[in-house]
Design an enzyme around this catalytic site. Structure first.
Site, short mmCIF file in Angstrom:
data_model
loop_
_atom_site.label_atom_id
_atom_site.label_comp_id
_atom_site.label_asym_id
_atom_site.label_seq_id
_atom_site.Cartn_x
_atom_site.Cartn_y
_atom_site.Cartn_z
N THR A 127 -10.89 23.40 21.36
CA THR A 127 -9.95 24.43 21.15
C THR A 127 -9.55 25.40 22.35
O THR A 127 -8.61 25.98 22.53
CB THR A 127 -10.46 25.21 20.17
OG1 THR A 127 -11.66 25.56 20.21
CG2 THR A 127 -10.13 24.67 18.64
N GLY A 142 -12.30 31.50 14.66
CA GLY A 142 -13.21 31.31 15.94
C GLY A 142 -12.84 32.30 17.10
O GLY A 142 -13.85 33.10 17.56
N LEU A 175 -4.92 35.12 23.75
CA LEU A 175 -5.93 35.38 24.59
C LEU A 175 -5.64 34.30 25.93
O LEU A 175 -5.99 34.81 27.11
CB LEU A 175 -7.35 34.92 24.23
CG LEU A 175 -7.82 35.76 22.98
CD1 LEU A 175 -8.72 34.88 21.82
CD2 LEU A 175 -8.42 36.89 23.57
N ASN A 176 -5.02 33.26 25.83
CA ASN A 176 -4.75 32.29 27.01
C ASN A 176 -3.42 31.54 26.30
O ASN A 176 -3.55 30.58 25.51
CB ASN A 176 -5.90 31.63 27.32
CG ASN A 176 -5.53 30.38 28.32
OD1 ASN A 176 -4.53 30.07 28.44
ND2 ASN A 176 -6.61 30.20 29.03
N PRO A 177 -2.21 31.81 26.91
CA PRO A 177 -1.11 31.10 26.59
C PRO A 177 -1.24 29.63 26.53
O PRO A 177 -0.77 28.69 25.74
CB PRO A 177 0.03 31.63 27.31
CG PRO A 177 -0.47 32.95 27.86
CD PRO A 177 -1.92 32.70 28.05
N THR A 234 -4.07 27.67 26.46
CA THR A 234 -5.04 26.89 25.24
C THR A 234 -4.35 27.20 23.97
O THR A 234 -4.38 26.29 23.07
CB THR A 234 -6.42 27.47 25.53
OG1 THR A 234 -6.32 28.94 25.35
CG2 THR A 234 -6.90 26.90 26.62
N GLY A 284 -5.76 34.05 13.98
CA GLY A 284 -6.09 33.04 14.48
C GLY A 284 -4.64 32.11 14.50
O GLY A 284 -3.41 32.53 14.19
N GLU A 311 -4.87 26.98 12.86
CA GLU A 311 -4.34 26.07 11.58
C GLU A 311 -2.88 26.57 11.40
O GLU A 311 -2.18 26.17 10.57
CB GLU A 311 -5.30 26.58 10.30
CG GLU A 311 -6.45 25.81 10.58
CD GLU A 311 -7.67 26.41 9.56
OE1 GLU A 311 -7.81 27.46 9.54
OE2 GLU A 311 -8.22 25.52 9.00
#
Ligand code: MOS
Length: 725
Positions: A470, A511, A607-609, A611, A679, A682
């Site tokens: 992920t 996570g 947080l990080n486009p 990933t 999150g 999902e």
């Protein structure tokens, strides 16, 4: 995307562990060079119900390299369940080889340990097991409906009065939607190397949640949890199949205890159908009532599914129907049939992935019936209050997702009437669906170690988090970089070891929020302590290297911890999204192409486009897989699965996938947590299937309610002109 010299959160940097993976240097469970290790191969039952009456292992015992053959006759005695049908969770014990009883086709019945992998496999093939077959096995779902039971007191939910709401409606939709058994099939097989050393256990294992796996092992062997260490720095995908502990890990530990050497055990791709969880088949009956003006009056969602004969798992398909729309009368019922198949467990967005297919298809059917635009119909029934939890949503930008998505997708060009948008042999359709997924956040601990080396501060972050593909390594490094103001390449993230501070692991889309808030807390604690020692004001910015020097330190450690606040508990915290799909269906063959998709996600701080984009397209691909191909079929006489390899269990490949455009709404949800993260693991899969099925309806005029939607089913539905809604 900017990928070099970037630091901090919000930047689309490359994966920090990417180089290791590409170079083959990232070690997965069975790649650790453990000295003296031997190999095991497990054996599966060839009946669905009954008992073992004899085992002939003579030839296997004499085969080259064989060290031990383990069956129920000589297996270590393990803790078994105290109750008849326990509910399975992520830390549930996993007793195995404890009796001669067989509960499903493929159940583990033995293990061969040998010096080499090939010797173990060969010897396993020589073992002859005789069974007494019990012909009362429950294999046929259709014939077993009358045996359905309510899995728990919570299986029925209602607010208002659905029957009254249906009576008040001008239009009613009553339809049943089917989704088949599916399997997770992560790239990395389930595998382990286990060592038992005087009651102390060390396992390298492909697991998503290390603390819970340690609890499951300690519970099964009745040893203290502190004596169990699990190492999993890299996990090659899980999708839920590695949330809990499966029997192979227990067998490997048991074998190590019996042979006195570390034992390596890999679950074969074929065995991953029967021994490492699955998503169960769901039959979902939807009843929706609405007024002419589009006001929903009733929503009923009844689910019939199956579990094993030994344990209970209920995929909460109805969850999404409880909170998605502003409907006063709501009923959700869940029923299970105990079948002689393995116990199902969570698979990516358990509940929402399948539940949203039923809900968002039925909503589309109602919009068609009311002659309303399906986007406007959803917006009309939007709710900023979670009627199920009776709490306000911390943030709910579903309307924005739908509006922005419609604009990006070009929804205005959609032809409302099916079969009117054509190009040659192709019938072209547009579909939309709304998505939501719970955005939980759980208590997380982290430790940081600062080392002043020359003028640079090098940072080590430690926590028992996992990276299941992920991008956990990357966002953890970015968080430390942000809060310590240190470049990412000076940060070493060490995860995947139960010796490190406890986290909830990777699952349920918690996570990122959990890990990063834990790391943020450790960084803040470090800086604050270093400042307090030197009487520096909290809000004064001092470079970390200077802070260490002022403290006359060359190294410093700090721990941190984050958990949901009291404020968090007053709100309902969900991520939201919208999916748009264009399909082209061949009017003669029923073959279709997913031409393009737009996904808009409202998931708090991204947080990080890069990933995050990977997470969403991964989810969308699995969602498309639900529609175009994925299904595990049960053989009706023996109870074995017919689909037993990638030759017959089809998953989407690049050629199947559309041009996918993902849009993240700029958002920070500070109620969700300090860093404003929700999150996305999902959210991406949720309601994708409905958006494709709705597009197929718009293209062909045929409502497809049974996944997967194969060309054969489309032909059976009749591709001739006309609408069968
Ligand atoms: Mo997930 S189904 O919690 O990996």
């Amino acid at each position: 995307m900017k990928t070099s010299n970037a630091t901090g959160i919000g930047n689309a940097i490359n994966r920090v562990e990417g180089h290791l993976k590409v170079m083959g240097k990232a070690k997965y469970a069975t790649e650790f060079p453990v000295e003296n290790k031997v190999y095991a191969q497990s054996i599966n039952s060839t009946i669905a119900k009954g008992e073992i009456i004899s085992i002939d292992a003579t030839a296997a015992e004499q085969a080259a390299g064989v060290l031990k053959i383990i069956t129920y006759k000589n297996a270590d005695k393990l803790k078994t369940f105290d109750e008849a049908m326990p509910s399975v969770s992520t830390d549930t014990i996993a007793p195995v080889l404890q009796s001669n009883k067989i509960h499903f086709y493929g159940e583990y019945v033995g293990l061969v340990v040998a010096k080499t992998f090939e010797q173990a496999q060969y010897a396993a093939s020589l073992i002859k097991i005789e069974y007494k077959k019990d012909n009362s096995a429950v294999i046929d779902f259709e014939k077993s409906r009358s045996k359905a039971f309510a899995p728990s007191k919570k299986s029925d939910y209602s607010r208002g009065d659905v029957e009254k709401g249906l009576k008040e409606a001008d239009e009613i939709i009553e339809q049943t939607y089917h989704t088949p058994i599916e399997h997770h099939h992560p790239m990395e097989l389930h595998a382990t190397i286990a060592n038992w050393d005087n009651g102390k256990v060390l396992v390298y294992a492909s697991q998503q949640m290390l603390e819970d796996a340690a609890i499951a092992i300690s519970g099964t062997f009745q040893i203290p949890t502190k004596d169990v260490r699990i190492i999993a720095p890299f996990v090659g995908g899980g999708f839920g199949s590695k949330l809990n502990l499966n029997g192979h890990v227990i067998m490997a530990i048991m074998a190590s205890k019996m042979v006195g050497q570390p034992v390596q055990l890999t679950v074969t791709r074929n065995q991953m159908f029967t021994n490492t969880n699955m998503r169960q088949k769901n039959e979902q009956k939807m009843r929706i009532g609405a007024k002419k003006d589009g006001t929903l009056t009733a929503l009923s969602h009844e689910v019939l599914s199956h579990t094993s004969t030994t344990a209970i798992f209920q995929e909460p398909c109805g969850m999404i129907s409880k909170m998605m729309y502003n409907v006063p009368n709501n009923l959700v019922k869940e029923r299970l049939i105990a079948m002689n198949l393995q116990t199902p467990f969570a698979m990516r967005a358990p509940g929402e992935a399948t539940g949203s297919f039923a809900l968002e298809s039925a909503i589309d059917e109602m919009a068609w019936k009311l002659k309303m635009d399906p986007i406007e119909f959803r917006i009309k029934n939007d709710s900023q209050h979670d009627l199920h939890a009776d709490k306000p949503f911390s943030s709910r930008l579903l309307v924005e997702c739908l509006r922005i998505g419609a604009d990006k997708f070009g929804w205005k060009d959609r032809k409302e009437q099916p079969r009117t948008n054509k190009k040659g042999n192709w019938l072209i359709g547009y579909g939309v669906s709304a998505a939501s997924r719970n955005a939980p956040f759980q208590k997380t601990n982290a430790k940081i170690i600062l080392k002043l080396e020359e003028k640079k501060v090098n940072v080590t972050v430690q926590m028992d988090a996992t990276d299941i593909g992920t991008g956990s390594y990357t966002i953890i490094a970015q968080t430390a970089s942000e809060y310590l103001q240190i470049p990412v390449d000076q940060i070493d993230v060490q995860i995947g070891d139960t010796d490190f501070p406890v986290t909830p692991g990777s699952g349920g889309s918690w996570g990122a929020a959990s890990y990063c808030n834990g790391v943020q807390s450790a960084c803040e604690n470090a800086i604050n302590k270093l400042k307090v020692n030197r009487n520096i004001k909290k809000d004064k910015t001092v470079p970390l290297a200077d802070l260490l020097k002022m403290n006359q330190l060359t190294s410093f450690e700090a721990e941190g911890s984050a958990e949901p606040s009291l404020e968090f508990k007053k709100y309902s915290v969900f991520s939201f999204g919208a999916n748009f799909t264009e399909v082209w269906v061949d009017k003669d063959t029923g073959m279709y192409r997913i031409k393009r998709m737009v996904n808009v996600a409202s998931a708090g701080k991204i947080l990080n486009p890069k990933t995050a984009y990977g997470q969403i397209i991964g989810g969308i691909t699995m969602g498309a897989g639900m529609v175009i191909a994925e299904q595990t079929k049960v053989e009706p006489n023996f109870g074995n699965f017919i689909t037993r390899s990638f030759a017959d269990y089809h998953v989407p490949v690049n050629l199947d996938m559309a041009n996918v455009n993902v849009v993240f709404l700029p958002e920070e949800d500070k109620i969700a947590n300090k860093m404003g993260i929700k999150g996305i693991g999902e959210l991406g899969i949720t309601s994708v299937a409905a958006s494709i099925a709705n597009a197929i309806f718009n293209a062909t005029g045929k409502r497809m309610r049974d996944l997967p939607i194969t060309p054969e089913k489309l032909i059976e539905a009749g591709l001739e002109p006309g609408i069968s809604a």
